[in-house]
Design an enzyme around this catalytic site. Sequence first.
Site, short mmCIF file in Angstrom:
data_model
loop_
_atom_site.label_atom_id
_atom_site.label_comp_id
_atom_site.label_asym_id
_atom_site.label_seq_id
_atom_site.Cartn_x
_atom_site.Cartn_y
_atom_site.Cartn_z
N THR B 1 -8.24 -7.22 83.75
CA THR B 1 -9.70 -7.33 83.93
C THR B 1 -10.03 -7.60 85.39
O THR B 1 -9.32 -8.32 86.06
CB THR B 1 -10.25 -8.52 83.10
OG1 THR B 1 -9.84 -8.36 81.75
CG2 THR B 1 -11.77 -8.58 83.16
N GLY B 54 -9.91 -12.91 75.73
CA GLY B 54 -11.26 -12.48 75.37
C GLY B 54 -11.84 -13.19 74.18
O GLY B 54 -13.01 -13.60 74.19
#
Lengths: 193, 131
Positions: B1, B54
């Site tokens: 990410t 996440g």
Amino acid sequence: MGGWAIAVHGGAGVDPNLPLERQEAAKQLLTRCLNLGIAALRGSLPAIDVVELVVRELETDPFFNSGRGSALTENGTVEMEASIMDGEGRRCGAVSGVTTVKNPISLARLVMDKSPHSYLAFSGAEEFAKKQGVELVDNSYFITEDNVGMLKLAKEANTILFDYRIPLETTCGGAMESPIVMNGLPISVYAPE
Amino acid sequence: TVGCVVVDGQGRCAAATSTGGLMNKMTGRIGDSPLIGAGTYACDLCGVSCTGEGEAIIRGTLARDVAAVMEYKGLGLQEAVDFVVKKRLDKGFAGLIAVSNTGEVAYGFNCNGMFRGCATEDGFMEVGIWE
């Protein structure tokens, strides 16, 4: 009123045994992206344009997990997602499940600016991308040798890796000895994002 | 990410996050990065971008919470970041970067390191990985 400020990240969770040359490569990429953003801010580009510009650069470089160099699904394919938000008016745009859009963050920006919605996903997002004429590439463009190897290791370890990558062979041994556990798994199955 | 947060010379904040998700993830899985308020958030007070596990970031509405504790508890930016990383992640591991409309920059993480860089107009610049 303060001046401008900028921050970038390339992922959290780093294998303690990450080779120095990879640490150096990561720092050089982060520095390059910071300087790109700083130059844009000195040129009075608005914040929303600067964040898109910098994330595009990070998506295009294969080092971190986004765009080219993205983590792979269980099927060895790439499914990307992104979101962007403008604090002025709290406008936002997001996409998920895109497989051919070269820069997902710019599609998220178009969702914010050119659609009545704030989030498009999978085939709808791909349709919108075609209509908006954004650059499309084959899914293989996003897949790197590095990640094919890491997917194989992840499958052998029968685990899903949280934004991490299996340490390189050279570091695996060292990491294997470290007693650190993360999310219930030995740190050795994780590697830096 | 990957992510970027910016406050420009006019005090406007923005945030952007992009990711390939998790290695070996199920197809169709959606993480925190595209979820406004979880992986990404910006308002008139601040801009925030998160990375890491996440599912923990989603449960903790991490990005929005930085703005919320600034707004409702009157915390400064770094205090808000520290509070959220410490109190909102339960057993999850994550990191985040943030800027405020007064030109501050901050970051926090509770896992092994985070690839990050930050700079301010008065000349401060830092690129780091570890604590």
